[in-house]
Design an enzyme around this catalytic site. Structure first.
Site, PDB file in Angstrom:
ATOM      1  N   TYR A 291      -1.668   1.550   2.539  1.00  0.00           N
ATOM      2  CA  TYR A 291      -1.572   0.501   3.371  1.00  0.00           C
ATOM      3  C   TYR A 291      -1.284  -0.616   2.754  1.00  0.00           C
ATOM      4  O   TYR A 291      -1.199  -1.288   2.657  1.00  0.00           O
ATOM      5  CB  TYR A 291      -0.990   0.855   4.898  1.00  0.00           C
TER       6      TYR A 291
ATOM      7  N   HIS B 249      -2.707  12.292   2.871  1.00  0.00           N
ATOM      8  CA  HIS B 249      -0.931  11.486   3.382  1.00  0.00           C
ATOM      9  C   HIS B 249       0.427  12.604   2.803  1.00  0.00           C
ATOM     10  O   HIS B 249       1.084  12.240   3.753  1.00  0.00           O
ATOM     11  CB  HIS B 249      -1.161  10.654   2.646  1.00  0.00           C
TER      12      HIS B 249
ATOM     13  N   ASP C 294      -5.471   4.063  12.750  1.00  0.00           N
ATOM     14  CA  ASP C 294      -5.154   4.579  12.380  1.00  0.00           C
ATOM     15  C   ASP C 294      -4.444   4.032  10.861  1.00  0.00           C
ATOM     16  O   ASP C 294      -3.785   3.615  11.205  1.00  0.00           O
ATOM     17  CB  ASP C 294      -3.978   5.560  12.614  1.00  0.00           C
TER      18      ASP C 294
ATOM     19  N   LYS D 160      -6.857   7.325   4.821  1.00  0.00           N
ATOM     20  CA  LYS D 160      -5.627   8.803   4.073  1.00  0.00           C
ATOM     21  C   LYS D 160      -6.027   8.695   3.164  1.00  0.00           C
ATOM     22  O   LYS D 160      -5.819   7.813   2.246  1.00  0.00           O
ATOM     23  CB  LYS D 160      -4.459   8.598   4.814  1.00  0.00           C
TER      24      LYS D 160
ATOM     25  N   ARG E  47       2.129  -0.728   7.919  1.00  0.00           N
ATOM     26  CA  ARG E  47       2.676  -1.642   8.289  1.00  0.00           C
ATOM     27  C   ARG E  47       1.975  -3.078   6.773  1.00  0.00           C
ATOM     28  O   ARG E  47       1.176  -3.332   7.193  1.00  0.00           O
ATOM     29  CB  ARG E  47       3.614  -2.527   9.367  1.00  0.00           C
TER      30      ARG E  47
END
Ligand SMILES: NC(=O)c1ccc[n+]([C@@H]2O[C@H](COP(=O)([O-])OP(=O)(O)OC[C@H]3O[C@@H](n4cnc5c(N)ncnc54)[C@H](OP(=O)(O)O)[C@@H]3O)[C@@H](O)[C@H]2O)c1
Length: 329
Positions: A77, A139, A72, A106, A49
């Site tokens: 991100y 991803h 994670d 990722k 987020r």
């Protein structure tokens, strides 16, 4: 005789303190074994987020203090530096050592050419301040050019780059995210190293029973992202049930003295999934790990499964006309 007793006491204390200094601080969530023999904690702190500067640095530190050992993140991100600082803070405080932690990141869609994978991972490691990650994921099976336009790079080519990353020891385990069953089969039949994990959305409105079962049959562990589904507020203007105050969930929660969020997270654990709840709130992230003093019955698991509507929190419909778009709904 007295001398012998004193020596014995000295020896036992010595052993006690020696073991104490060698013992790693155990996390609160158990581990499961991946198909490559590595162990993965079944609860991860999600960080997917946009947040205020360094909000996830604080959340990662709180999480590790609370007993999380799995974090994670992803290049997408843009918070790997924050996550890395949180990890460094926890290590500097003596809470954990690097090898007590399990860090997942990722590869984004714009680095799918085979020879781009290792450089992209090295950049993630630099941002995280780490020498290796425990798990590196593709991803998404969709490839994009640097300008975001569709690319026709085959994810089987990307996977060969992932295999190199594992061989170099830069990623202890490798896997994928958002792959459907036929994409997994294709990768499985065209790879030296099998994917250890598929990270996909799983929650009460997107139960993914066939895909989870397919992964488990192949020996691929499933990480459930967006595990709280529509219990929490999302962009969807007509969020399907269950919501936080759903009477069925409230009745189950009251029986165990837990919240409805905890019931949903426990439901996913009962299904053998690795969960990735995300919170930057100290109380809620502690709640999301407090799941190991109760169990749901098979009937309760079936009841929660009946909420399924195949409605996703994350659609990625912007990619729907790109090659290898993985979702039907
Ligand atoms: N691979 C992929 O394509 C993919 C896609 C989506 C997500 N993910 C991963 O999965 C993680 C989780 O997904 P997500 O962030 O979409 O959703 P989530 O964990 O299901 O929900 C996060 C939201 O729920 C709130 N929340 C957390 N715990 C709560 C609790 N106990 N009670 C009430 N509200 C609570 C959080 O707010 P507060 O912070 O205020 O608590 C936040 O708004 C991501 O962070 C990311 O790591 C991966």
């Amino acid at each position: 005789m007295l001398m012998q007793q004193a020596f014995l006491i000295f020896l036992l204390y010595g052993l006690y303190f020696h073991c104490g200094s060698e013992t790693h601080i155990a996390g609160k969530a158990p581990d499961i074994e991946l198909n490559d023999g590595n162990k993965i904690p079944v609860v991860a702190l999600g960080t997917g987020r946009k947040t205020e500067a360094d909000e996830f640095r604080q959340a990662v530190l709180w999480a590790i203090e609370e007993g999380y050992r799995h974090i994670d993140t992803a290049a997408l991100y843009e918070n790997e530096p924050q996550v890395g600082r949180g990890i460094a803070d926890a290590i500097a405080k003596g809470l954990v050592k690097r090898d007590d932690l399990f860090i997942t990141t990722k590869l984004w869609n714009d680095r799918h050419a085979q020879d781009q994978v290792v450089p992209a991972l090295r950049e993630s490691l630099e941002r995280l301040g780490l020498d290796y990650v425990d798990l590196y994921l593709i991803h998404c099976p969709v490839a994009q050019n640097a300008d975001g336009s569709p690319s026709d790079i085959d994810y089987a080519e990307t996977w060969r780059g992932m295999e190199v990353a594992k061989t170099l020891g830069l990623a202890k385990s490798i896997g994928v995210s958002n792959f459907n069953s036929s994409q997994l089969d294709r990768l499985f039949n065209n790879s030296q190293i099998k994917p250890a994990v598929n990270q996909i959305e799983v929650n009460p409105t997107m139960t993914q029973v066939p895909l989870v079962s397919h992964c488990h049959k192949l020996g691929i562990a499933v990480m459930a992202c967006s595990p709280l589904g529509f219990l929490v507020s999302r962009e969807n203007k007509n969020p399907p049930p269950p919501h936080n105050d759903d009477p069925i969930l409230v009745a189950i929660a009251d029986q165990y003295g837990k919240s409805t969020s905890q019931v949903v997270l426990r439901y996913l654990l009962e299904r053998g999934l690795i969960i990735i709840p995300s919170s930057t709130n100290q109380k809620r992230l502690a709640q999301n790990l407090d799941l190991f003093d109760f169990k749901l019955t098979a009937e309760e698991v079936a009841t929660i499964g009946q909420f399924n509507k195949n409605v996703r929190v994350v659609n990625a419909t912007i990619l729907k006309d790109f090659p290898n778009y993985p979702f039907e709904s």
